[in-house]
Each structure stands twice: as C-alpha cells, then as structure tokens.
Design a protein around this motif. Sequence first.
Motif, PDB file in Angstrom:
ATOM      1  N   ARG A 103       0.688  -1.141   0.056  1.00 54.89           N
ATOM      2  CA  ARG A 103      -0.017   0.050   0.092  1.00 54.89           C
ATOM      3  C   ARG A 103       1.020   1.200  -0.155  1.00 54.89           C
ATOM      4  O   ARG A 103       0.362   2.068  -0.145  1.00 54.89           O
ATOM      5  CB  ARG A 103      -0.936  -0.242   1.290  1.00 54.89           C
ATOM      6  N   GLY A 104       2.017   1.127   0.253  1.00 49.28           N
ATOM      7  CA  GLY A 104       2.969   2.393   0.463  1.00 49.28           C
ATOM      8  C   GLY A 104       3.235   2.746   2.083  1.00 49.28           C
ATOM      9  O   GLY A 104       2.439   2.349   2.762  1.00 49.28           O
ATOM     10  N   TRP A 105       3.905   3.905   2.273  1.00 47.75           N
ATOM     11  CA  TRP A 105       3.709   4.183   3.631  1.00 47.75           C
ATOM     12  C   TRP A 105       4.051   5.824   3.634  1.00 47.75           C
ATOM     13  O   TRP A 105       4.338   6.661   2.811  1.00 47.75           O
ATOM     14  CB  TRP A 105       4.909   3.573   4.313  1.00 47.75           C
ATOM     15  N   ILE A 106       4.040   6.616   4.704  1.00 49.74           N
ATOM     16  CA  ILE A 106       4.215   7.760   5.229  1.00 49.74           C
ATOM     17  C   ILE A 106       4.923   7.760   6.494  1.00 49.74           C
ATOM     18  O   ILE A 106       4.656   7.364   7.644  1.00 49.74           O
ATOM     19  CB  ILE A 106       2.983   8.718   5.500  1.00 49.74           C
ATOM     20  N   LEU A 107       6.289   8.497   6.458  1.00 51.58           N
ATOM     21  CA  LEU A 107       7.199   8.611   7.323  1.00 51.58           C
ATOM     22  C   LEU A 107       7.152  10.269   7.986  1.00 51.58           C
ATOM     23  O   LEU A 107       7.105  11.054   7.138  1.00 51.58           O
ATOM     24  CB  LEU A 107       8.651   8.609   6.993  1.00 51.58           C
ATOM     25  N   ASP A 108       6.546  10.210   9.177  1.00 54.33           N
ATOM     26  CA  ASP A 108       6.030  11.673   9.804  1.00 54.33           C
ATOM     27  C   ASP A 108       7.360  12.040  10.862  1.00 54.33           C
ATOM     28  O   ASP A 108       7.333  11.102  11.806  1.00 54.33           O
ATOM     29  CB  ASP A 108       4.697  11.446  10.355  1.00 54.33           C
ATOM     30  N   GLY A 109       7.864  12.948  10.492  1.00 52.83           N
ATOM     31  CA  GLY A 109       8.761  13.743  11.456  1.00 52.83           C
ATOM     32  C   GLY A 109      10.146  12.764  11.721  1.00 52.83           C
ATOM     33  O   GLY A 109      10.943  13.274  12.637  1.00 52.83           O
ATOM     34  N   ILE A 110      10.494  11.808  10.751  1.00 56.70           N
ATOM     35  CA  ILE A 110      11.647  11.465  10.649  1.00 56.70           C
ATOM     36  C   ILE A 110      12.178  11.375   9.237  1.00 56.70           C
ATOM     37  O   ILE A 110      11.458  11.019   8.622  1.00 56.70           O
ATOM     38  CB  ILE A 110      11.762  10.088  11.362  1.00 56.70           C
ATOM     39  N   PRO A 111      13.317  11.557   8.997  1.00 56.69           N
ATOM     40  CA  PRO A 111      14.476  11.743   9.970  1.00 56.69           C
ATOM     41  C   PRO A 111      14.602  13.197  10.608  1.00 56.69           C
ATOM     42  O   PRO A 111      14.129  14.115  10.071  1.00 56.69           O
ATOM     43  CB  PRO A 111      15.698  11.668   9.002  1.00 56.69           C
ATOM     44  N   GLU A 112      15.117  13.094  12.100  1.00 56.13           N
ATOM     45  CA  GLU A 112      15.023  14.450  12.488  1.00 56.13           C
ATOM     46  C   GLU A 112      16.527  15.000  12.660  1.00 56.13           C
ATOM     47  O   GLU A 112      16.649  16.053  12.930  1.00 56.13           O
ATOM     48  CB  GLU A 112      14.772  14.249  13.998  1.00 56.13           C
ATOM     49  N   THR A 113      17.585  14.114  12.164  1.00 57.08           N
ATOM     50  CA  THR A 113      18.806  14.620  12.153  1.00 57.08           C
ATOM     51  C   THR A 113      19.461  14.302  10.578  1.00 57.08           C
ATOM     52  O   THR A 113      18.743  13.348  10.136  1.00 57.08           O
ATOM     53  CB  THR A 113      19.731  14.159  13.198  1.00 57.08           C
ATOM     54  N   ARG A 114      20.638  14.795  10.210  1.00 58.79           N
ATOM     55  CA  ARG A 114      21.341  14.261   9.258  1.00 58.79           C
ATOM     56  C   ARG A 114      21.824  12.974   9.236  1.00 58.79           C
ATOM     57  O   ARG A 114      21.667  12.063   8.399  1.00 58.79           O
ATOM     58  CB  ARG A 114      22.369  15.290   8.803  1.00 58.79           C
ATOM     59  N   GLU A 115      22.297  12.524  10.675  1.00 58.40           N
ATOM     60  CA  GLU A 115      22.741  11.181  10.674  1.00 58.40           C
ATOM     61  C   GLU A 115      21.435  10.248  10.275  1.00 58.40           C
ATOM     62  O   GLU A 115      21.829   9.147   9.943  1.00 58.40           O
ATOM     63  CB  GLU A 115      22.875  11.157  12.386  1.00 58.40           C
ATOM     64  N   GLN A 116      20.309  10.428  10.942  1.00 57.92           N
ATOM     65  CA  GLN A 116      19.244   9.364  10.355  1.00 57.92           C
ATOM     66  C   GLN A 116      18.845   9.537   9.353  1.00 57.92           C
ATOM     67  O   GLN A 116      18.487   8.385   8.711  1.00 57.92           O
ATOM     68  CB  GLN A 116      17.885  10.083  11.392  1.00 57.92           C
TER      69      GLN A 116
END
Length: 448
Positions: A103-116
């Motif tokens: 179905r697909g996905w939504i990432l909300d609020g991540i990544p919070e940093t360049r490392e992530q």
Amino acid sequence: MDATTAPHHIPPEMPQYGETYHVFELMQNMLEQLLIHQPKDPIPFMIKHLQQDNDNGERLGLLSLPLLLLDSYEALRPPCKLSSALLVSLIQERLKEEDCVRRGWILDGIPETREQALMIQTLGITPRHVIVLSAPDTVLIERNLGKRIDPQTREIYHTTFDWPSESEIQNRLIVPGDISEMETARKLLEYHRNIIRILPAYLKILKVINADQPCVDVFYQALTYVQTSHRSNAPFTPRVLLCGPVGSGKSLQAALLAQKYSLVNVHCGQLLKEAVADESKFGELIKPYFQKEMAVPDSIIMKVLSHRLSQQDSIQKGWVLHGFPRDVDQAHMLNSLGFQPNRVFFLNVPLDSVIERLTLRRIDPVTGERYHLMYKPPPTVEIQARLLQNPRDAEEQVRLKTELFYRSCSELEGLYAHAIALNADQDPYTVFEHIESGIVNPLPKKVP
C-alpha cells in the motif's frame, strides 16, 4: 543492437508496451534493490520483488515542524529518547511488512537529524516524495500554547482550532507539559539547525508547503504533489493527439511541436489532399468524394492514417495528430489499429472567440496573402476592397462545426481518461508551453 544495421525496424507495439507497463522503471527499480540488498542468490530475490507488486505504492516523507500537527505524539513520547540506530532499525522492520510493501507508507517527523537521514538512505529506505510543512515560528508557538489533552482518552484538542463541544470534556482537559513559550522556542531552534542539513539529501523530490493556511488547502497541495510522478529516464516517443474545435489553434501547436521535437506532423485533412495530388492508390479512392464535396468514409481515412503512422519516421520520432478523430467511434478505430496516443490535449476555446478568429479571415486573390481584419489587417484600402472570404469561414459554418465538436467532446474525454484540458483562448506560445509541459512531464496519477 548493432548500430551498423540502423535504422532498426521496430514494431510500434514494442515501445507502446514498454510505456504502458513501465518496463524501464521496473528494471531500474529491480536493479536498485539488488544493489542495496546484495542478495547471495539474486534470482529468487527478484522473483519475490516482482511478486510483491510494490513499485506503484506511494512512499512519502513528511518533514513537518515538531509542533505543527495537533496529534498525540508529544503526549505519548517515551520518557527516554531512542537512539538513532534503534529507531531506524524499528522503522526498517515496520516497512518490510506486507501492508507497507503493497500500500505504500508515510514517514512523519523522521529523519530528525542528518545522521538519521543517511542511515535511512543506507538501508535503502527511499521516499518518492518528501514534503516539508513550513510556518512562521510565531504561528507555531501560538498553536502549541493552545494544546490541551483529555487525560482519559488521550485525545488532543486546541483552544482555537479544535475545542470540544461537550462541557464535561472541556472541564477535564489539562495543559500538556513542555509547551511553554521558552521550551517551544528551544525545540524550534533545534529543528532549524537540523533541517538545513537534512534537506540536501532530498532536493530532487522535495516540496515545501506553507502550513499557515487552512488544513484543507495544505492537504490538497500535498495530494497534488504526491500524485505527480517524477521525470523518468525511460526512452519516450511522443504520440500526441490534439483535439479542439475549428479555430482552436491545433495546426499552429502541431507545427511548433514538430519543429521543436522533430515529431511527424500528421494533419488528417492535409494527408487526404496529398494523397489525391500524388495520384496514389488512396488518392483514387478519395478523389470522387472530393469532387462531389462529400465526407470521405472513415474506412478510407483510416487506411491513409495507418499507412502514414506505420512509416519508420513516425515510429522512431513520434507524431502529433490533429483533425482526427472527431468522435468516439473514430477514436476506437484508431486504437484498434494500435495507434494509441500517449498524450492527449483538448484545446478549449469559447464559441465567440472561434467566430472572431475565423469569420474575420480573408485572402487576397491577387497575391494569395492571408489577412485577418482584426489581428492582421490589410495595409491599404485597395487591398481590402478585393479581399475574399472562404465560404467555410462563414459564421453559420463555423457555428455548426464548433457545436458538432462539443457534442462529441464529452465522449472523447471519457475515452481518453488521462487527457489534459487547456484554455486555448490565450497567447499561442503560452498554450504551447502548457502542451510542452504535459509532454515532457509524466502524467499525474488519478485518485481512485
């Protein structure tokens, strides 16, 4: 293929099949997954990947400001912050599950940093679209200070935007912790420091949306962007169909497209005239109808069109067709012979503008020069006195042809579901820019 044997006689069905089933993108995506996961046995991996049927599932990254969405994230945040490695690992496991794959996905609020962000990319988690919701800090602080939580249901409310109607709920709402103005400003400062280092990782798929407006407007801007496909590197042969009433500028737009993109300009009426002038076998069939000023049967028109569109230059370079089809039956005949257009444009012009464009056209019988009494008037009174009007440009004829087109227009639009409707009652080069954009960019996805 061996270039020394060029030009290759490629059947028209081959590129059409590749475009219809996105074969290039399919192979590109499969190669990408192979390089990311590097399986020991690539064949079973590719079979599993194809069986998942996941290439059209939406993958969206939502990089919102930490205080922007009125949800329960702040209220339910764990007391200790997870390490980036553990958080990304948990996300990776979740995205492997069948519902995300299909179905697909939504990432909300991540990544919070360049490392992530770099960790996510290394693991092959690649969103197709990234949306940044942006708003002034003063607005965000005001929004955050108005948050209230129902301790029983954990529902989030707001004193301005989402206040409960029941007095019982109102009385038990509490102010969440960590939403003071100083704490909010601290979080915003941290966000601004991180976001400028995250965005370069997603520049080609990024859209910033102003969130300081009604949520419905924000949603539709985001939806429009998500429905937009990014440009593909797949080989693309334009097969363009221009539909519109007489005087809508189809011939001019076709000439501009043919000139810029080397497309074969296929004017149905001109093809018939050329066949008669060349005294070809098709011309012998068409000539009696021309002499009697009768409509040429669709079966003969289709033979002429099929012969032209099957030639090698049309297959290799692509084509722009206008003047046919004029109704849905002709369109079905065109499709049945394998000449489906991959871009269809409806050039819409009001009847008054069509009448103005056509009924004021004149021709000088002496020089053959064409004039328009409004846009290109004759230079002298002497020339104006001898100008003639083509009987086809009489107002009655123009009205009849325009009405006939718009009668069948709705059926044609229904057949060509991905057609693009344009306002052609404006500068022709502005219209051309819209057509050009519709050709070079992928067609937008339709909402089911």
